[in-house]
Design an enzyme around this catalytic site. Structure first.
Site, PDB file in Angstrom:
ATOM      1  N   GLU A 269      20.099  26.689  25.772  1.00  0.00           N
ATOM      2  CA  GLU A 269      19.801  28.086  26.075  1.00  0.00           C
ATOM      3  C   GLU A 269      21.029  28.971  25.829  1.00  0.00           C
ATOM      4  OE1 GLU A 269      18.171  30.777  29.856  1.00  0.00           O
ATOM      5  OE2 GLU A 269      19.328  28.950  30.228  1.00  0.00           O
ATOM      6  N   LYS A 344      11.393  33.858  27.608  1.00  0.00           N
ATOM      7  CA  LYS A 344      11.631  33.340  28.949  1.00  0.00           C
ATOM      8  C   LYS A 344      10.801  34.177  29.928  1.00  0.00           C
ATOM      9  CE  LYS A 344      15.342  31.790  32.026  1.00  0.00           C
ATOM     10  NZ  LYS A 344      16.804  31.660  32.198  1.00  0.00           N
ATOM     11  N   CYS A 378      14.975  26.931  30.661  1.00  0.00           N
ATOM     12  CA  CYS A 378      15.775  26.785  31.880  1.00  0.00           C
ATOM     13  C   CYS A 378      14.964  27.004  33.157  1.00  0.00           C
ATOM     14  CB  CYS A 378      16.965  27.737  31.803  1.00  0.00           C
ATOM     15  SG  CYS A 378      18.289  27.348  32.992  1.00  0.00           S
TER      16      CYS A 378
END
Length: 515
Positions: A269, A344, A378
């Site tokens: 990431e 995300k 993440c």
């Protein structure tokens, strides 16, 4: 003299065609009329059918109204247990087990509006299936048929005796009699096939129609193994002086992945924040804004590398400005040169505070030459609903690029990724950054131990760990995950989390596109 007769006003137009997304609402209503008292499809089931195998879904349209439909998927029938249920063969109605390389077309439903059941609509739909089987060179069509009139005779006949009487035309059954007339032969009778089929006492006749035009293809074989090789890059964040220096490091690791015959190379990431080390900008918000200026160079670099080195690349993630907002986006660079992206969805307090990152609003599943995959960046892997959604939509691997600054943050990502692998009988992959960027605010320290995880069962790697890096050093791991083992274990593992879910008491409602 009378005028020429206009024949068009007498026409009644009947079409057999593939189902489209616009038909879903009408099909859901039709099912309630055709199967009263039985659990109907949900919208997400039909959406999954269209996404996975639209050409196997047919409807009959009469005068602009849908009056019938049938659904199917392709499988290798020999891979399934003789006593399989409808849920087994359809992956609980989602057909995520659809196998384009399979031998058999499996029919999972046919329905015709009660008012139109003397128009041979069912015959036309079966004919569409047969034409499809011939066109795709499939060995046969298999169906698990209801015996809906059995309840009338259950007190005096066993299921076998009832089926025999129908076969001899001494008893009429609307489903079995119809299937026999359409050239299907009886293979066996399966108990407990469809739990809500009370009229059939949950029995089903397994029937087969053989495609006499089938031509064996020597390239087709029974898959005892379907390995996918993954190279995970634990990337070192260190001072650099130009984008070219960054590109050289990235190409090195792509070359390593390619030399090992990897199908995927996975980067961490926001590892492009390494570019901040030469931007000479102390303000985090201004630095992240300047970083977005490298987006086109970043995309061009990874597209070129994916094609040149013949490897699918999960390009970590990069911050991108779109319509005045900044997003954290993970890109999939396929080795055929095509590109996909996953925003995300859940933004950490740190990302909001320092960089003003905005959240995405769509969960995506991507087709690759190694099957369906998903990317959850993440923090997203820490929300179990997301993994369940992509699993239900066919994903077999979830890639999680991450960036954490301490062991506590890292363990949240790791433990959740391992949990998602167990919960969903899926492979998960985490790739993180290590090293330090002393002059870069909010990216100064890193902690990672990248890894590939499997479900926890006998056929998988011990401890559910296919491979893992040493903590906090620059390195790669390369490991194989076997999608055939995954499929077998979903069918007959020690536990079956996907099959055993209590959908009667809980479900996940995905609000598509954030609406």
């Amino acid at each position: 003299m009378s005028e020429k007769l206009d024949l068009s006003k007498f026409e009644k137009k009947l079409i057999i065609r593939n189902i489209e997304e616009k038909d879903i609402d009408e099909l859901l209503k039709l099912q309630l009329k055709c199967f009263p008292g039985m659990t109907p499809w949900k919208r997400e089931h039909l959406e999954s059918h269209l996404e996975l195998f639209q050409e196997g879904q047919f409807c009959a349209e009469f005068e602009g109204k849908i009056i019938g439909s049938c659904s199917s998927l392709i499988i290798n029938f020999e891979e399934y247990d003789d006593r399989h249920t409808w849920d087994d063969i359809t992956e609980n109605g989602y057909i995520t087990n659809h196998d384009p390389d399979g031998y058999n077309l499996y029919g999972i439903e046919v329905m015709v509006h009660p008012k139109y059941r003397r128009m041979k609509i069912g015959h036309r739909l079966y004919q569409a299936r047969k034409n499809l089987a011939r066109r795709l060179n499939l060995k046969s069509i298999i169906i698990g048929g209801r015996i809906p009139n059995y309840y009338k005779h259950a007190n005096e006949l066993t299921p076998r005796e009832y089926v025999q009487q129908v076969t001899l035309h001494k008893i009429y059954d609307p489903v079995l009699s119809f299937q026999l007339l359409n050239g299907f032969t009886l293979m066996r009778i399966n108990p407990n096939y469809l739990s809500d089929d009370l009229a059939s006492f949950q029995y089903a006749t397994l029937m087969e129609w053989n495609n006499v035009d089938y031509q064996p293809n020597t390239k087709r074989y029974y898959k005892t193994s379907n390995p996918v090789r993954i190279c995970v890059v634990q990337y070192m964040m260190k001072q650099i002086n130009s984008f070219e220096e960054f590109a050289k490091q990235v190409e090195y690791y792509t070359d390593v992945a390619s030399d090992a015959g990897s199908d995927f190379a996975v980067f961490p990431e926001i590892f492009t924040t390494q570019l901040m080390s030469f931007l000479d900008e102390r303000s985090p918000s201004k630095a992240i804004q300047r970083l977005t200026e490298f987006t086109e160079e970043y995309i061009e670099l990874f597209t070129k590398l994916a094609v040149r080195y013949n490897v699918n690349i999960i390009g970590g993630s990069h911050v991108v400005e779109e319509e005045g907002r900044i997003y954290n986006i993970a890109y999939l660079f396929r080795r055929d040169g095509t590109i996909e992206k996953q925003y995300k969805l859940h933004i950490t307090p740190n990302e909001r505070k320092w960089w003003g990152i905005s959240r995405g609003d769509q969960v995506r599943v991507f087709d690759t030459d190694c099957g369906k995959i998903a990317i959850q960046i993440c923090y997203d892997i820490e929300f179990p609903e997301l993994a369940r959604i992509v699993t239900d939509r066919g994903a077999k691997i979830i890639f999680t690029p991450f960036c954490t600054e301490d062991r506590q943050g890292y363990l949240r990502v790791r433990y959740c990724a391992q949990a998602r692998a167990v919960e969903n009988q899926i492979y998960t992959v985490i790739a993180g950054t290590v090293g330090n960027l002393p002059q870069t605010e909010n990216m100064d320290i890193q902690y990672a131990q990248s890894a590939i995880f499997a479900p926890s069962d006998f056929e998988f790697a011990r401890d559910g760990i296919v491979g893992e890096c040493n903590p906090n050093i620059e390195m790669v791991i390369i490991g194989d995950v076997d999608l055939e083992i995954l499929r077998r274990q979903r069918q007959s593992g020690t536990v079956n989390q996907l099959k055993d879910r209590r959908k009667d008491i809980y479900t996940i409602n995905y609000k598509k596109n954030g609406q």
